[in-house]
Scaffold this active site. Structure first.
Site, PDB file in Angstrom:
ATOM      1  N   LYS A  22       0.825  -1.215   0.000  1.00 42.75           N
ATOM      2  CA  LYS A  22       0.000   0.000   0.000  1.00 42.75           C
ATOM      3  C   LYS A  22       0.854   1.257   0.000  1.00 42.75           C
ATOM      4  O   LYS A  22       0.635   2.179  -0.796  1.00 42.75           O
ATOM      5  CB  LYS A  22      -0.922   0.001   1.229  1.00 42.75           C
ATOM      6  CG  LYS A  22      -1.583   1.345   1.529  1.00 42.75           C
ATOM      7  CD  LYS A  22      -2.355   1.305   2.844  1.00 42.75           C
ATOM      8  CE  LYS A  22      -2.952   2.662   3.185  1.00 42.75           C
ATOM      9  NZ  LYS A  22      -1.967   3.594   3.747  1.00 42.75           N
ATOM     10  N   ASN A  23       1.820   1.332   0.913  1.00 40.87           N
ATOM     11  CA  ASN A  23       2.593   2.570   1.055  1.00 40.87           C
ATOM     12  C   ASN A  23       3.459   2.838  -0.181  1.00 40.87           C
ATOM     13  O   ASN A  23       3.696   4.001  -0.524  1.00 40.87           O
ATOM     14  CB  ASN A  23       3.458   2.513   2.316  1.00 40.87           C
ATOM     15  CG  ASN A  23       2.615   2.579   3.578  1.00 40.87           C
ATOM     16  OD1 ASN A  23       1.470   3.030   3.548  1.00 40.87           O
ATOM     17  ND2 ASN A  23       3.167   2.132   4.697  1.00 40.87           N
ATOM     18  N   ARG A  97      -4.654  10.935   2.711  1.00 38.86           N
ATOM     19  CA  ARG A  97      -3.363  11.523   3.084  1.00 38.86           C
ATOM     20  C   ARG A  97      -2.318  11.350   1.988  1.00 38.86           C
ATOM     21  O   ARG A  97      -1.484  12.233   1.764  1.00 38.86           O
ATOM     22  CB  ARG A  97      -2.856  10.904   4.395  1.00 38.86           C
ATOM     23  CG  ARG A  97      -1.587  11.591   4.878  1.00 38.86           C
ATOM     24  CD  ARG A  97      -1.257  11.302   6.303  1.00 38.86           C
ATOM     25  NE  ARG A  97      -0.144  12.167   6.711  1.00 38.86           N
ATOM     26  CZ  ARG A  97      -0.264  13.399   7.124  1.00 38.86           C
ATOM     27  NH1 ARG A  97      -1.468  13.945   7.203  1.00 38.86           N
ATOM     28  NH2 ARG A  97       0.788  14.122   7.465  1.00 38.86           N
ATOM     29  N   ASP A 121      -5.308   8.442   8.809  1.00 42.12           N
ATOM     30  CA  ASP A 121      -5.532   7.875  10.142  1.00 42.12           C
ATOM     31  C   ASP A 121      -5.466   8.933  11.227  1.00 42.12           C
ATOM     32  O   ASP A 121      -4.678   9.876  11.145  1.00 42.12           O
ATOM     33  CB  ASP A 121      -4.459   6.814  10.450  1.00 42.12           C
ATOM     34  CG  ASP A 121      -4.721   5.522   9.714  1.00 42.12           C
ATOM     35  OD1 ASP A 121      -5.892   5.225   9.481  1.00 42.12           O
ATOM     36  OD2 ASP A 121      -3.760   4.821   9.380  1.00 42.12           O
TER      37      ASP A 121
END
Length: 435
Positions: A22-23, A97, A121
């Site tokens: 994901k990151n 984000r 988050d």
């Protein structure tokens, strides 16, 4: 709002393949804005945060084509910069984000960027200073509208510069690197983040024609180029998923094999779980976790209580501290979990305490976990997922507990883990998605 109904106490067995990281995906997807040529990306995870970013890029004018179950092509030859001024853009960008990383590519190629304050988050302060200070070092003019919470940046004449980052921010480093690859002259970034995902980004940019050296270290040198070309890129397996599956296997006394884990890119993650007493077997590039009835937490050489703390890479990633914490609840022994980077990330432990875990929350950054050695199993309760990583930690707790648990707000889990209920059910779990 959706929920999971989880039947606990079942032992799982089988093979599972981690999703694309994901990151890494959030960085790589933003990089498609750097060229008008076509870019192919493989192993893209089907998760909410990634899908939202793809949708945002499409709205900006990027031509997106799905060519396989996990493969897409992207072509940014007709970007609509006027869309950046719309309420729709600001609203969609603020919900994600990772959207902050479109700024570097926009500045590099178009000399301008705009963004509303990004979401993400609720794990504590996540300041943006590193990003914008880096842009300013490259010559960009920065304006922040406090009332509207909108960042406006003018970067028409970026020039290479020396900079010492105030923190080794992964997204901050990625953003500055993408802005610098087409800046005139040489850029030196000291105290750069060096996570595998950032290494992947730099290697991809070099294939596109960038000139980046020092990859894998905290000192990056970038020679600016006039333009970049297309390429093909495959994402790494998600190290956070891999760590989550290790913790899951231990907690549920399950025999699980994690396929194609790219073990050489995992750093100290396997050894940290071994210090928790978990047996790991490397079989080629697969990680096999045998079923363990008991596992005992290591101590320091002098016999003092083990501390597991997050640190910048190659230290232990903060995204796995929630998994370490929940895994410790059924181990034999005691561990101090020290979350240094975010002051709200341990605030899910009250749910584990309600389930019967022995945890002392010392302060917003530290929790002492007293392992129960399975003598007192956790019990199923109703709880709410506060963020992605805590949500999966609670899911692991529920799968190991006696009775049935309900986990609300699972949209948080869906943001980071694709088809997690279906994939775990294939191993023998009993997870039902309810609306």
């Amino acid at each position: 709002m959706a929920s999971f109904r989880v039947k606990g106490g079942l032992k799982l067995k089988g093979e599972i393949t981690p999703q694309g990281a994901k990151n890494e995906a959030l960085q790589i997807l933003c990089a498609v804005l750097l060229t008008a040529d076509k870019i192919t990306i493989n192993k893209i995870p089907n998760i909410r945060d990634v899908n939202k970013l793809i949708e945002l890029l499409s709205d900006m004018g990027v031509k997106v084509e799905k060519i396989g179950p996990e493969s897409y092509t992207f072509q940014s030859d007709e970007i609509d910069l006027k869309y950046l001024d719309t309420e729709d853009f600001l609203k969609k960008a603020s919900a994600l984000r990772g959207s902050v990383m479109i700024l570097g590519p926009l500045l590099a190629r178009f000399g301008t960027g705009k963004l509303s304050k990004p979401g993400g988050d609720k794990i504590g302060r996540r300041r943006m200073d590193t990003h914008f200070t880096g842009f300013q070092k490259l010559g960009a003019n920065f304006n922040y509208d406090k009332q509207k919470e909108i960042y406006n940046i003018d970067g028409k004449n970026l020039k290479g510069a020396y900079m010492l980052l105030d923190e080794a921010s992964v997204t901050g480093t990625a953003n500055i690197v993408m802005a610098a690859v087409m800046a005139e002259g040489k850029t030196t970034i000291y105290n750069a983040a060096c996570e595998p995902y950032l290494q992947q980004l730099c290697e991809m940019l070099n294939r596109m024609g960038a000139k980046i050296s020092g990859i894998g270290s905290n000192l990056l040198n970038i020679e600016g180029v006039k333009s970049l070309k297309g390429t093909e890129h495959t994402l790494l397996p998600d190290m956070i998923e891999i760590g989550s599956f290790i913790g899951l296997a231990a907690m549920t006394q399950s025999e699980i094999t994690i396929k194609n884990a790219q073990i050489h890119r995992l750093g100290i993650i396997p050894d940290t779980f071994r210090r928790m007493g978990i047996t790991l077997e490397f079989r080629g590039d697969d990680i096999h976790i045998p079923a363990q009835q008991n596992y005992e937490i290591d101590t320091f050489i002098d016999g003092s209580i083990l501390t597991v703390a997050d640190a910048i890479w190659p230290g232990f990633t903060p995204d796995l501290l929630s998994i370490i914490l929940v895994t410790a609840t059924q181990a034999k022994g005691t561990v101090l979990v020290h979350q240094k980077m975010f002051e709200s990330r341990l605030f899910f432990v009250d749910k584990l305490i309600d389930m019967g875990a022995q945890i002392i929350l010392c302060d917003p950054h530290r929790a002492t976990v007293i392992g129960l050695d399975r003598k007192y199993p956790l019990r199923g309760i109703r709880m709410t997922s506060p963020d992605i990583r805590a949500g999966v930690a609670l899911l692991i707790a529920a799968l190991s507990a006696e009775g049935t648990s309900i986990i609300d707000n699972i949209e948080q889990i869906d943001r980071g883990y694709q088809y997690i209920d279906q994939r775990l059910n294939a191993l023998g779990a009993d997870i039902v998605r309810i609306d």
